[in-house]
Design a protein around this motif. Structure first.
Motif, PDB file in Angstrom:
ATOM      1  N   ASN A   1       2.068  63.474  86.173  1.00  0.00           N
ATOM      2  CA  ASN A   1       3.516  63.298  86.045  1.00  0.00           C
ATOM      3  C   ASN A   1       3.793  62.285  84.946  1.00  0.00           C
ATOM      4  OD1 ASN A   1       4.984  64.957  87.882  1.00  0.00           O
ATOM      5  ND2 ASN A   1       4.152  63.765  89.573  1.00  0.00           N
ATOM      6  N   VAL A   2       4.625  62.680  84.007  1.00  0.00           N
ATOM      7  CA  VAL A   2       4.941  61.827  82.867  1.00  0.00           C
ATOM      8  C   VAL A   2       6.452  61.692  82.775  1.00  0.00           C
ATOM      9  CG1 VAL A   2       4.748  61.525  80.375  1.00  0.00           C
ATOM     10  CG2 VAL A   2       2.856  62.541  81.651  1.00  0.00           C
ATOM     11  N   VAL A   3       6.927  60.477  82.619  1.00  0.00           N
ATOM     12  CA  VAL A   3       8.342  60.202  82.411  1.00  0.00           C
ATOM     13  C   VAL A   3       8.532  59.784  80.963  1.00  0.00           C
ATOM     14  CG1 VAL A   3      10.302  58.782  83.080  1.00  0.00           C
ATOM     15  CG2 VAL A   3       8.676  59.536  84.809  1.00  0.00           C
TER      16      VAL A   3
ATOM     17  N   ARG B   1       4.331  53.619  92.585  1.00  0.00           N
ATOM     18  CA  ARG B   1       4.145  52.829  93.783  1.00  0.00           C
ATOM     19  C   ARG B   1       3.430  53.640  94.855  1.00  0.00           C
ATOM     20  NH1 ARG B   1       9.213  49.320  95.067  1.00  0.00           N
ATOM     21  NH2 ARG B   1       8.629  48.687  92.980  1.00  0.00           N
ATOM     22  N   GLY B   2       2.539  54.508  94.457  1.00  0.00           N
ATOM     23  CA  GLY B   2       1.744  55.259  95.402  1.00  0.00           C
ATOM     24  C   GLY B   2       0.354  54.684  95.518  1.00  0.00           C
ATOM     25  N   ASN B   3      -0.533  55.450  96.123  1.00  0.00           N
ATOM     26  CA  ASN B   3      -1.896  54.961  96.330  1.00  0.00           C
ATOM     27  C   ASN B   3      -2.636  54.784  95.012  1.00  0.00           C
ATOM     28  OD1 ASN B   3      -2.668  54.701  99.297  1.00  0.00           O
ATOM     29  ND2 ASN B   3      -1.604  56.672  99.290  1.00  0.00           N
ATOM     30  N   SER B   4      -2.363  55.630  94.013  1.00  0.00           N
ATOM     31  CA  SER B   4      -3.044  55.469  92.733  1.00  0.00           C
ATOM     32  C   SER B   4      -2.601  54.182  92.042  1.00  0.00           C
ATOM     33  CB  SER B   4      -2.775  56.674  91.836  1.00  0.00           C
ATOM     34  OG  SER B   4      -1.391  56.813  91.556  1.00  0.00           O
TER      35      SER B   4
ATOM     36  N   LEU C   1       1.875  57.809  88.290  1.00  0.00           N
ATOM     37  CA  LEU C   1       2.979  58.546  88.900  1.00  0.00           C
ATOM     38  C   LEU C   1       2.532  59.805  89.614  1.00  0.00           C
ATOM     39  CD1 LEU C   1       5.570  58.186  85.993  1.00  0.00           C
ATOM     40  CD2 LEU C   1       5.395  56.831  88.075  1.00  0.00           C
ATOM     41  N   GLY C   2       1.243  59.969  89.841  1.00  0.00           N
ATOM     42  CA  GLY C   2       0.774  61.114  90.601  1.00  0.00           C
ATOM     43  C   GLY C   2       0.628  62.363  89.764  1.00  0.00           C
TER      44      GLY C   2
END
Length: 863
Positions: A365-367, A398-401, A516-517
């Motif tokens: 995922n790229v912003v 802000r996830g596990n990664s 970002l997953g």
């Protein structure tokens, strides 16, 4: 309108037309044939480019480029040529400089890589479209293709004359005139749509009933079930070994899936509740605890496990095969009314009747925001903590990664800041295993204990990053950069701290890392498959039904992590310990649909109903892991004398149970699922509050922790009832519902708290007595009741009662059910040696009076 304004508008229109003509350079001679079986809109067939030919274009500032068709994204031309009954394979080229012939419709796609695409269509006015032509079978010949013109075709076309080979609209398309006819004769069917990928040759198709894309955990699990059923299948894996995702990720090599070695029980089904890595198989060697003893194992161990799973079970996996294009071929004789056509990187073609997509989510995922080119991705950032010594780091996500990355460098950095749109969700608060796990949350301690690190909330699309002369990265907001020239330097750009001197992220950063997953790769699927992304927070997953079938295409099923849209943030369908059961459910649906094999079930007498439910809720792993998603279904037989038990059925398609399983629900049904309390889980919930546990059976409906819930329906719910169910209910409102009170040990075998309330609920629903009785009690009921309990009907009345014996008689006497008649009461003063005969002899000679059965006052005795 003023004349000056009108003239200005006309000039703008002329400039616009001039720009279009300049961009719309003529594409090469793209001969092709009607694609067999492809959908032909209004009688138009698809003519597509030959392999290895070139197309010219004026992209990149008007510079003419020769682009090989191996790079299909740079220059694509699609000519839709109207079929003519007089010509088997009409040849018309796309021409944009000159008016196209009356039987040609052309579309041109321009642009390299990403960016905005435009389409130009040229349709001759007044051209009639003939009726739809009959589709051709795959692999069939589309007729001879005419030769291609040489390089002089462009000059001759401009002068109105035909090319050297007699194709008046051809444009220097073939590499050589001698090679083109030979190549054209080998083309039997080509397909190219506006998805941005190349057409595939239809010369030969390797057929399989089932095609599985991806040899990860979900793909291997599907292959195992297909092989056990003896089906024709093939698994495509782009890497040289299974589990290629785990060979790269997580970057720091520690999994967050539990590998519990000991549970205190030997039941293999129960132990799978706490084994989150093993796949389902009959081979006891393929349990993950035999590969690692770590509670959180290493990712390399998972790769080795998947390799052994594929090799020991001899699964048919084709490695080094990357599927780059998937499309449809209409065929009424196919299982689903169409075939799936797949093309790999070597232009080899495959055809299958059912497609199982188990490729997972692997696209980062790229912003995009101003300055995003300075951001490092999780997939490429260094994992050596020494590279971050003395640096200030900003992490996006802000996830596990994100927390995994922070945990790795927490001890060597100056400080770490995290920015994300949403607040932190802790898995032990939400009861969702995809949220932040405790193993990675060290930064929460340093944040709350004020040790420099911190967390911020904000929309990443509103951010911007500016780099100063020293290489430091400054965080600002996008609207500050509007109408500003970033290249002019940071001194000319307004930063938030210029207006708010205590702006949170005013300190410059040395590095910014994106975590970002991942998302699903939609690029290889043709538009005809209608593989569309979800909406809202599930837009990274494809849209699928609760049966895991694509909403746009029948016969296309999504398995594994990509199927998580069904239970996103609700259950464990995106993880191995969840989708190993949903994959088995999909296989059972396919077995019934295509092979007439009904959903596996067992039939029991109604007296075993309570025991069957208690056994499953205490042992079953599928119900336990896929709570509120998979359910056990109990179908009642006529007159409630027996029941049929179906395990782990997707409750989202409960209304379609009869068609999906091949079983009939005519006399009512019970649905057994596992649920958490509806007001217990959530990011803003205090799951450690006082008196959070419920222990009384009468308050079981208020249970907070995971517990069994039984729904009773007199009739199978309809589709409308499923759609109109309450938003927080997994099922429509039932005729009766029962909660088994939560248990601290997840052991629902307590006689008074668990079993007795369940049995009484079942008896109220069925209107019968589910207890087992002695033959003597059944004998008494035969004289005092109009309807005997099921145990008496199935036992005593059918000559299957308990045989009389001295031990049984003594037990009845001790229980107070019979009086203690001695031999002397019947035989007087006869000597003991003459006391012969069995109990039946005594009963025949003398009547033994029976006093009425005492009411059972002890609930335990009632069981």
């Amino acid at each position: 309108m003023a004349p000056s304004a009108l003239m200005k508008m006309r000039r703008m229109r002329r400039k616009k037309r001039k720009r279009k003509r300049k961009r719309a350079e003529p594409c090469n001679q793209h001969r092709g044939a009607a694609v067999p079986g492809q959908p032909q809109s209004r009688g138009w067939a698809v003519a597509v480019p030959l392999p290895r030919l070139c197309c010219t274009s004026t992209i990149n500032g008007g510079k003419r480029n020769k682009v090989d068709f191996a790079d299909c994204r740079r220059c694509l031309c699609v000519c839709l040529v109207r079929l003519s009954p007089a010509v088997a394979a009409p040849s018309r080229a796309c021409s944009f400089k000159r008016r196209p012939p009356p039987d040609t419709w052309c579309a041109r796609r321009h642009g390299a890589g990403g960016g905005k695409r435009r389409w130009w269509r040229h349709v001759t006015r007044g051209a009639r479209r003939p009726p739809r032509s009959p589709p051709q079978r795959a692999g069939g010949s589309a007729g001879p293709a005419p030769p291609c013109s040489g390089g002089a075709g462009r000059r001759r076309e401009r002068s109105g004359r035909s090319g050297a080979a007699g194709a008046p609209w051809c444009r220097a398309g073939c590499a050589s005139p001698a090679m083109a006819p030979a190549v054209c004769r080998t083309l039997l069917g080509l397909a190219l749509y506006a998805s941005g990928l190349c057409a595939v040759s239809g010369a030969t198709f390797l057929y399989h009933d089932y095609c599985v894309i991806g040899a990860g955990p979900a793909g291997l699990q599907a292959a195992y079930f297909l092989q056990r059923a003896g089906r024709d299948y093939i698994v495509f894996e782009r890497s040289h070994a299974p589990g290629s995702f785990f060979a790269l990720y997580p970057r720091h090599r520690k999994l967050i899936s539990i590998n519990k070695q000991y549970t205190g029980k030997s039941n293999s089904e129960f132990n799978l509740r706490h084994d989150w890595n093993s796949l389902l198989s009959h081979d006891r060697r393929l349990l993950f605890r035999r590969y690692s003893r770590d509670f959180f194992p290493n990712a390399d161990t998972m790769v080795r496990y998947l390799e052994d799973f594929a090799s020991l079970l001899k699964l048919r996996v084709q490695y080094n095969t990357a599927i780059i294009h998937v499309t449809l071929e209409k065929n009424e004789q196919a299982w689903n009314g169409h075939y799936f056509l797949l093309t790999d990187q070597d232009r080899k073609n495959y055809k299958c009747s059912s497609l199982l997509v188990a490729a997972g989510t692997w696209v980062p995922n790229v912003v995009n925001f101003p300055g995003s080119e300075y951001v490092e991705g999780y997939e490429t950032v260094s994992i050596n903590p020494e590279d971050f010594t003395g640096q200030t780091v900003l992490i996006l996500g802000r996830g596990n990664s994100a927390f995994e990355t922070a945990e790795n460098i927490l001890g060597v950095t100056n400080f770490i800041h995290m920015v994300s749109r949403s607040r932190v969700r802790l898995s032990w608060a939400t009861h969702y295993v995809g949220d932040l796990r405790a193993i990675n949350n060290g930064l929460l301690d340093t944040y709350q204990l004020k040790s420099l690190d911190g967390l911020l909330e904000g929309d990443l699309e509103d951010l911007a990053i500016v780099k100063d002369k020293k290489g430091k990265l400054h965080i600002t907001l996008r609207f500050y950069l509007e109408n500003r020239n970033i290249s002019a330097g940071i001194d000319s750009i307004t930063l938030p701290q210029d207006e708010l001197d205590n702006f949170a992220t005013r300190a410059p950063y040395d590095r910014v890392i994106r975590c970002l997953g991942w998302k699903f790769d939609f690029s290889i699927y043709n538009r005809s498959l209608r593989m569309m992304p979800g909406k809202g927070n599930i837009k990274k997953y494809p849209q699928i039904k609760p049966s895991y079938e694509s909403r746009g295409t029948r016969g296309l099923f999504v398995l594994g992590t990509a199927s998580h849209s069904v239970d996103f943030r609700k259950s464990a369908g995106g993880f191995i310990h969840g989708f190993r059961y949903t994959t088995r459910a999909v296989h059972r649906l396919l077995e019934n649909r295509h092979h007439g094999v009904p959903w596996p079930s067992t039939v029991h007498p109604i007296t075993q109903l309570t025991n069957s439910i208690i056994k499953r809720v205490n042992e079953a792993s599928g119900l336990y892991q896929m709570f509120s998603v998979l359910a056990d279904i109990i179908l009642l037989r006529e007159n409630a004398t027996a029941f049929e038990y179906l395990e782990e059925y997707p409750i989202g398609v409960l209304a379609e149970l009869e068609t999906q399983t091949g079983r009939k629900a005519r006399s009512g049904l019970f649905v057994i699922i596992m649920e958490y309390g509806r007001n217990f889980s959530g990011a803003d919930k205090d799951v450690f509050y006082y008196n959070r546990a419920v222990g009384e059976a009468q308050h079981a409906w208020q249970s907070n922790f995971l517990h069994p819930v039984i729904y009773y329906y007199k009739h199978l719910p309809t589709e409308r009832e499923m759609r109109l169910r309450p938003p927080d209910w997994p099922l429509p409102r039932p005729n009766a519902i029962h909660h088994i009170v939560e248990d601290f040990l997840t052991d629902w075998t307590a006689p008074n708290a668990h079993i007795l309330p369940l049995r009484r609920f079942l008896e109220n629903c069925l209107g019968t007595d589910l207890r087992n009785f002695f033959a003597e009690s059944c004998f008494l009921f035969a004289f005092t009741h109009q309807k005997l309990p099921p145990s008496c009907q199935q036992g005593y009345i059918r000559m299957q009662g308990l045989l009389g014996s001295q031990e049984l008689r003594q037990h009845a006497v001790q229980a107070g059910l019979l009086q203690d008649y001695t031999h002397t009461d019947f035989l007087g003063d006869r000597p003991p040696e003459s006391h012969h005969g069995s109990q039946e002899h005594l009963m025949r000679d003398h009547g033994i009076p029976l006093r009425p059965l005492q009411h059972l006052v002890n609930a335990k005795d009632e069981l």
